[in-house]
Scaffold this active site. Structure first.
Site, PDB file in Angstrom:
ATOM      1  N   CYS A  83       3.902  -2.103  -4.438  1.00  0.00           N
ATOM      2  CA  CYS A  83       4.905  -1.256  -3.795  1.00  0.00           C
ATOM      3  C   CYS A  83       5.594  -2.102  -2.724  1.00  0.00           C
ATOM      4  O   CYS A  83       4.929  -2.589  -1.791  1.00  0.00           O
ATOM      5  CB  CYS A  83       4.195  -0.060  -3.164  1.00  0.00           C
ATOM      6  N   CYS A 196      12.213  -2.230  -5.676  1.00  0.00           N
ATOM      7  CA  CYS A 196      11.290  -1.096  -5.637  1.00  0.00           C
ATOM      8  C   CYS A 196      10.656  -1.047  -7.020  1.00  0.00           C
ATOM      9  O   CYS A 196      11.368  -1.161  -8.029  1.00  0.00           O
ATOM     10  CB  CYS A 196      12.040   0.200  -5.341  1.00  0.00           C
TER      11      CYS A 196
END
Ligand code: DGL
Length: 280
Positions: A83, A196
């Site tokens: 992440c 992302c």
């Protein structure tokens, strides 16, 4: 009759923990799963708390430390922060708390993008939190001073929610992508960084929208493979690669187990056991 000696578990036998705010880290897990078929992989989707991108740094650090502690309880030998948002906010805190743990994070791939761009303009798609972080500011500064490239950050607010709902090519997703991509293309971006881990799952929609808006397909940078290579390097240098024996995979989530099981099946064609942990 001689009895077979039971195999003694070694540190190399321990699991690799991988986490994200939700299902986005599955775009990293798919590379790890393919490259490390003998490892025991544990995937943690913090979907009960997603998205991280609009949360405060303190909240993201608290969630990341809680998930790392969960993996420590599972005796993990390595942790992949799959992440960008959690890496930017919390990787330092994780390393400080567990200095002996092998930790790999993920960052927007500005360097490969700077090498790929022909127009010299690169769009960086990421969460608001990643783009506002000190880590990103530093990376951008370093890359702009060492390469002939300019980076246009674009926060894609709302996109993670749609991807978590499985809307990879819905009208709402296309409208949002048009809104975020049009200004980048107008300013000459020919390369896009997927900053992302959720975004690789809408790569096809991104490419189609760009083709429709500009007539061209941009070069796309996704760092999931680079993260896998770094994990391999770390395991090898610590002599912690699991010897050839069948690997395994299990999922954990702070939301519904059927949603994560569905994401595994739909996005990766995998069917591991999935456990719901509840929100704490
Ligand atoms: N997948 C995440 C990332 O790479 C986080 C998205 C979110 O929860 O906002 O940044």
């Amino acid at each position: 009759m001689t009895q077979a000696t039971p195999s003694v578990p070694t540190a190399a036998d321990a699991a690799v923990g991988i986490f994200d705010s939700g299902i986005g880290g599955l775009s990293v897990l798919r590379h790890i799963h393919a490259a490390l078929p003998h490892e025991k992989l544990l995937y943690f989707a913090d979907s009960g708390y997603a998205p991280y991108g609009d949360k405060s740094e303190d909240e993201i650090v608290a969630r990341s430390l809680a998930i790392a502690a969960f993996f420590i309880d599972q005796r993990a030998k390595a942790l992949v922060v799959a992440c960008n948002t959690a890496t930017a906010a919390a990787i330092q805190a994780i390393r400080e708390r567990w200095p002996a743990l092998l930790v790999v994070g993920i960052e927007p791939g500005l360097k490969p993008a700077a090498q790929l761009t022909r127009s010299g303009t690169v769009g960086v798609l990421a969460t608001r939190s990643t783009l506002a972080s000190k880590r990103f500011a530093l990376l951008r500064e370093q890359m702009e001073s060492s390469h002939q490239a300019r980076f246009l950050p674009q926060a894609c607010v709302g996109l993670v929610d749609l991807i978590e709902k499985g809307e990879l090519y819905s009208p709402a997703t296309v409208i949002l992508l048009e809104r975020y991509l049009a200004p980048l293309l107008e300013q000459g971006a020919d390369t896009l960084v997927l900053g992302c881990t959720h975004y690789p799952f809408v790569r096809e929609a991104i490419e189609d929208v760009c083709r429709r808006l500009s007539g061209n397909t941009p070069a796309i940078v996704d760092t999931g493979e680079a993260v896998t290579r770094q994990l391999l390097r770390l395991l090898d240098s610590a002599a912690l690669r699991r010897p050839a024996s069948p690997g395994s995979l299990a999922g954990f989530t702070t939301a519904s187990s059927s949603t994560l099981a569905h994401a595994f099946a739909n996005l990766l064609r995998l069917d591991p056991p999935v456990h719901a942990l509840g929100q704490s």
